[in-house]
Design a protein around this motif. Structure first.
Motif, PDB file in Angstrom:
ATOM      1  N   TYR A 216      42.212  90.625  24.340  1.00  0.00           N
ATOM      2  CA  TYR A 216      43.228  89.630  24.676  1.00  0.00           C
ATOM      3  C   TYR A 216      42.994  89.103  26.091  1.00  0.00           C
ATOM      4  O   TYR A 216      42.858  89.871  27.046  1.00  0.00           O
ATOM      5  CB  TYR A 216      44.629  90.234  24.577  1.00  0.00           C
ATOM      6  CG  TYR A 216      45.731  89.277  24.951  1.00  0.00           C
ATOM      7  CD1 TYR A 216      46.105  88.261  24.075  1.00  0.00           C
ATOM      8  CD2 TYR A 216      46.362  89.368  26.189  1.00  0.00           C
ATOM      9  CE1 TYR A 216      47.103  87.363  24.419  1.00  0.00           C
ATOM     10  CE2 TYR A 216      47.362  88.475  26.539  1.00  0.00           C
ATOM     11  CZ  TYR A 216      47.723  87.471  25.647  1.00  0.00           C
ATOM     12  OH  TYR A 216      48.702  86.580  26.002  1.00  0.00           O
ATOM     13  N   GLY A 217      42.922  87.782  26.203  1.00  0.00           N
ATOM     14  CA  GLY A 217      42.770  87.164  27.511  1.00  0.00           C
ATOM     15  C   GLY A 217      41.348  87.108  28.024  1.00  0.00           C
ATOM     16  O   GLY A 217      41.100  86.566  29.110  1.00  0.00           O
ATOM     17  N   ALA A 218      40.369  87.673  27.280  1.00  0.00           N
ATOM     18  CA  ALA A 218      38.984  87.661  27.741  1.00  0.00           C
ATOM     19  C   ALA A 218      38.322  86.331  27.408  1.00  0.00           C
ATOM     20  O   ALA A 218      38.653  85.676  26.413  1.00  0.00           O
ATOM     21  CB  ALA A 218      38.204  88.804  27.094  1.00  0.00           C
ATOM     22  N   ARG A 219      37.369  85.929  28.231  1.00  0.00           N
ATOM     23  CA  ARG A 219      36.560  84.745  27.968  1.00  0.00           C
ATOM     24  C   ARG A 219      35.312  85.202  27.213  1.00  0.00           C
ATOM     25  O   ARG A 219      34.526  86.003  27.722  1.00  0.00           O
ATOM     26  CB  ARG A 219      36.177  84.065  29.287  1.00  0.00           C
ATOM     27  CG  ARG A 219      35.213  82.899  29.122  1.00  0.00           C
ATOM     28  CD  ARG A 219      35.837  81.743  28.390  1.00  0.00           C
ATOM     29  NE  ARG A 219      34.871  80.671  28.197  1.00  0.00           N
ATOM     30  CZ  ARG A 219      34.718  79.647  29.025  1.00  0.00           C
ATOM     31  NH1 ARG A 219      35.463  79.567  30.121  1.00  0.00           N
ATOM     32  NH2 ARG A 219      33.844  78.700  28.774  1.00  0.00           N
ATOM     33  N   ILE A 220      35.139  84.703  25.988  1.00  0.00           N
ATOM     34  CA  ILE A 220      33.956  85.045  25.201  1.00  0.00           C
ATOM     35  C   ILE A 220      32.894  83.977  25.446  1.00  0.00           C
ATOM     36  O   ILE A 220      33.149  82.777  25.302  1.00  0.00           O
ATOM     37  CB  ILE A 220      34.292  85.148  23.703  1.00  0.00           C
ATOM     38  CG1 ILE A 220      35.262  86.306  23.475  1.00  0.00           C
ATOM     39  CG2 ILE A 220      33.017  85.361  22.885  1.00  0.00           C
ATOM     40  CD1 ILE A 220      35.680  86.476  22.024  1.00  0.00           C
ATOM     41  N   TRP A 221      31.708  84.430  25.830  1.00  0.00           N
ATOM     42  CA  TRP A 221      30.609  83.519  26.175  1.00  0.00           C
ATOM     43  C   TRP A 221      29.397  83.906  25.342  1.00  0.00           C
ATOM     44  O   TRP A 221      28.911  85.028  25.418  1.00  0.00           O
ATOM     45  CB  TRP A 221      30.311  83.630  27.664  1.00  0.00           C
ATOM     46  CG  TRP A 221      29.336  82.613  28.188  1.00  0.00           C
ATOM     47  CD1 TRP A 221      29.576  81.300  28.459  1.00  0.00           C
ATOM     48  CD2 TRP A 221      27.965  82.856  28.537  1.00  0.00           C
ATOM     49  NE1 TRP A 221      28.442  80.700  28.945  1.00  0.00           N
ATOM     50  CE2 TRP A 221      27.436  81.625  29.004  1.00  0.00           C
ATOM     51  CE3 TRP A 221      27.140  83.975  28.493  1.00  0.00           C
ATOM     52  CZ2 TRP A 221      26.122  81.499  29.439  1.00  0.00           C
ATOM     53  CZ3 TRP A 221      25.837  83.857  28.916  1.00  0.00           C
ATOM     54  CH2 TRP A 221      25.327  82.627  29.392  1.00  0.00           C
ATOM     55  N   GLU A 222      28.936  82.962  24.530  1.00  0.00           N
ATOM     56  CA  GLU A 222      27.851  83.230  23.583  1.00  0.00           C
ATOM     57  C   GLU A 222      26.519  82.784  24.171  1.00  0.00           C
ATOM     58  O   GLU A 222      26.347  81.609  24.529  1.00  0.00           O
ATOM     59  CB  GLU A 222      28.144  82.470  22.281  1.00  0.00           C
ATOM     60  CG  GLU A 222      27.390  83.000  21.084  1.00  0.00           C
ATOM     61  CD  GLU A 222      27.887  82.374  19.796  1.00  0.00           C
ATOM     62  OE1 GLU A 222      27.137  82.369  18.825  1.00  0.00           O
ATOM     63  OE2 GLU A 222      29.045  81.890  19.770  1.00  0.00           O
ATOM     64  N   LEU A 223      25.577  83.707  24.273  1.00  0.00           N
ATOM     65  CA  LEU A 223      24.249  83.384  24.798  1.00  0.00           C
ATOM     66  C   LEU A 223      23.364  82.914  23.647  1.00  0.00           C
ATOM     67  O   LEU A 223      23.142  83.639  22.682  1.00  0.00           O
ATOM     68  CB  LEU A 223      23.631  84.609  25.470  1.00  0.00           C
ATOM     69  CG  LEU A 223      22.248  84.411  26.110  1.00  0.00           C
ATOM     70  CD1 LEU A 223      22.311  83.355  27.220  1.00  0.00           C
ATOM     71  CD2 LEU A 223      21.719  85.727  26.673  1.00  0.00           C
ATOM     72  N   GLY A 224      22.873  81.693  23.749  1.00  0.00           N
ATOM     73  CA  GLY A 224      22.072  81.117  22.682  1.00  0.00           C
ATOM     74  C   GLY A 224      20.610  81.521  22.751  1.00  0.00           C
ATOM     75  O   GLY A 224      20.146  82.180  23.687  1.00  0.00           O
ATOM     76  N   LEU A 225      19.862  81.104  21.740  1.00  0.00           N
ATOM     77  CA  LEU A 225      18.431  81.357  21.683  1.00  0.00           C
ATOM     78  C   LEU A 225      17.716  80.505  22.729  1.00  0.00           C
ATOM     79  O   LEU A 225      18.225  79.471  23.167  1.00  0.00           O
ATOM     80  CB  LEU A 225      17.890  81.021  20.288  1.00  0.00           C
ATOM     81  CG  LEU A 225      18.603  81.683  19.101  1.00  0.00           C
ATOM     82  CD1 LEU A 225      18.052  81.145  17.791  1.00  0.00           C
ATOM     83  CD2 LEU A 225      18.465  83.193  19.160  1.00  0.00           C
ATOM     84  N   LEU A 226      16.524  80.930  23.117  1.00  0.00           N
ATOM     85  CA  LEU A 226      15.712  80.114  24.010  1.00  0.00           C
ATOM     86  C   LEU A 226      15.279  78.834  23.302  1.00  0.00           C
ATOM     87  O   LEU A 226      15.137  78.804  22.072  1.00  0.00           O
ATOM     88  CB  LEU A 226      14.460  80.880  24.439  1.00  0.00           C
ATOM     89  CG  LEU A 226      14.587  81.965  25.508  1.00  0.00           C
ATOM     90  CD1 LEU A 226      13.239  82.637  25.706  1.00  0.00           C
ATOM     91  CD2 LEU A 226      15.098  81.398  26.821  1.00  0.00           C
ATOM     92  N   SER A 227      15.043  77.787  24.064  1.00  0.00           N
ATOM     93  CA  SER A 227      14.441  76.591  23.483  1.00  0.00           C
ATOM     94  C   SER A 227      13.008  76.911  23.080  1.00  0.00           C
ATOM     95  O   SER A 227      12.404  77.878  23.577  1.00  0.00           O
ATOM     96  CB  SER A 227      14.445  75.448  24.500  1.00  0.00           C
ATOM     97  OG  SER A 227      13.571  75.750  25.586  1.00  0.00           O
ATOM     98  N   GLY A 228      12.445  76.102  22.187  1.00  0.00           N
ATOM     99  CA  GLY A 228      11.071  76.346  21.758  1.00  0.00           C
ATOM    100  C   GLY A 228      10.097  76.314  22.913  1.00  0.00           C
ATOM    101  O   GLY A 228       9.180  77.144  23.011  1.00  0.00           O
TER     102      GLY A 228
END
Length: 400
Positions: A216-228
């Motif tokens: 609750y109240g946390a910021r979820i930050w999704e790390l994406g894949l590297l670019s090609g």
């Protein structure tokens, strides 16, 4: 971009290997490699001038490259630091995550295994560490027993003991606490975080996990894949470190294909670069052998992070039998699929059950979600290859 990254970027931009740059500049290959890896933090001015005479003779890209030591942070630091190898294609991610850590009390970094959550989080913590009066404390939660193997109270006790070992019972004003590798503690982490925030009112936290825990109240930050492009750059960089004598100048198309097959995941690319010391590229591109050969002999790494198969098995073992079964069935289909309110994964599941199953698999980073008008779910290539091929037999016991 710091000095070593700028020099490496110019070398790659000019299409030079470390050996070619050494030949043209007169600076040894070993010195070039150590500068780019960060092992030499204050290169000699003479060496820098000779490198720039080749890489940037008109000084259009670099007006000035200093020889001052890059200061990652002067605040106190307790726990593991990020590796000294170059961080490729993640400069913007590090900057953004650092800003989030300053602005939010709790930030959870999520993404599939091997995408670089720990590396990016630790580097971001290193960069913003001086902004915290008590610096940074890092706790490797991956060595805490799985909550599946403990009762709830014991799981929380183990987690608290791991954290308090670094906090030393202090109030921790102005402290940034990094809890690394927490996906096996999905139910424990919310309890742990709640207690820590209540006990330490000014504490800020960065948490890495393959699974987004309900905080609750946390910021979820999704790390994406590297670019090609960044993936190929990382692969060639690590090949140059692992086997400088390997000539890959004519193999760019096949290296690009290898990066694609490995989903541009940094950990798998590093495994592949090391394996190319002893195994030809054609073998790594083989669907029959490629995944089985990717791993590391680094005994300091967590056991489930020492090979591609161990990493995936770890994620699968955190699922119950029903989710494992559904994931294996989905692997038999195309790489991506959509879901609407009238569809189900299989006949035995209702629409509501299907929505819940897909959400849980996406939360576990085993399905990627394209959040458009109609959500599209995609299974990463290496996950699909593991389930369909070498890994599927390991889950026969999970089939009803």
């Amino acid at each position: 971009m710091n000095n070593r990254e700028a020099l490496r970027h110019l070398r790659i931009q000019r299409g030079l290997t470390q050996e070619e740059l050494s030949h043209q500049s007169g600076v040894s290959v070993r010195t070039i490699r150590n500068i780019e890896c960060g092992l030499i933090e204050r290169p000699r001015r003479n060496s820098v001038d000779r490198l720039l005479a080749v890489l940037d003779p008109e000084q259009r890209h670099l007006r000035r490259v200093t020889t001052d030591k890059v200061q990652p942070g002067t605040g106190a630091w307790r726990g593991p630091r990020p590796p000294h190898t170059s961080l490729v294609g993640r400069e913007e991610d590090v900057r953004e995550l650092g800003e989030l850590a300053l602005a939010n009390r709790v930030v959870m970094v999520t993404g599939p295994g091997g995408v670089g959550k720990s590396r990016v989080a630790l580097t971001a913590a290193e960069n913003v560490g001086p902004r915290f009066s008590d610096g940074v404390a890092v706790v490797e939660m991956g060595r805490v027993p799985r909550e599946q193997d403990l009762d709830a109270e014991s799981a929380v006790r183990h987690a608290l003991e791991a954290v308090h070992g670094l906090l030393n019972g202090e109030d921790g004003p102005g402290l940034l606490l990094v809890l690394d590798n927490t996906e096996h503690l999905a139910s424990t982490v919310p309890v742990l975080v709640d207690r820590l925030l209540n006990d330490h009112p000014t504490l800020h936290m960065l948490i890495t996990s393959r699974r987004a825990a309900p905080l609750y109240g946390a910021r979820i930050w999704e790390l994406g894949l590297l670019s090609g492009e960044a993936a190929v750059q990382l692969l060639t960089d690590r090949i140059g470190m692992s086997c400088p004598t390997l000539d890959i100048s004519d193999d760019l198309p096949r290296l690009t294909e290898l990066a694609r097959q490995l989903d541009c995941l940094p950990q798998l690319l590093e495994f592949a670069a090391h394996r190319l010391r002893t195994t030809p590229l054609s073998t790594l591109l083989s669907h029959h052998y490629g995944m089985k050969l990717l791993g590391s002999t680094d005994s300091s790494a967590l056991p489930h992070q020492r090979s591609a198969q161990d990493s995936l098995q770890w994620s699968l073992d955190l699922l119950d039998e029903r989710h494992q079964e559904v994931l294996i069935r989905l692997a038999q289909r195309t790489e991506s699929f959509s879901f609407d309110a009238g569809g189900t994964v299989e006949d035995e599941f209702t629409t509501l059950e299907t929505m819940d199953l897909l959400a849980n698999l996406a939360d576990a980073s085993l399905l990627q979600v394209n959040r458009g008008r109609s959500y599209e779910y995609r299974m990463l290539r290496h996950v699909k290859a593991f389930l369909v091929g070498s890994g599927a037999h390991a889950h026969e016991a999970a089939r009803p």
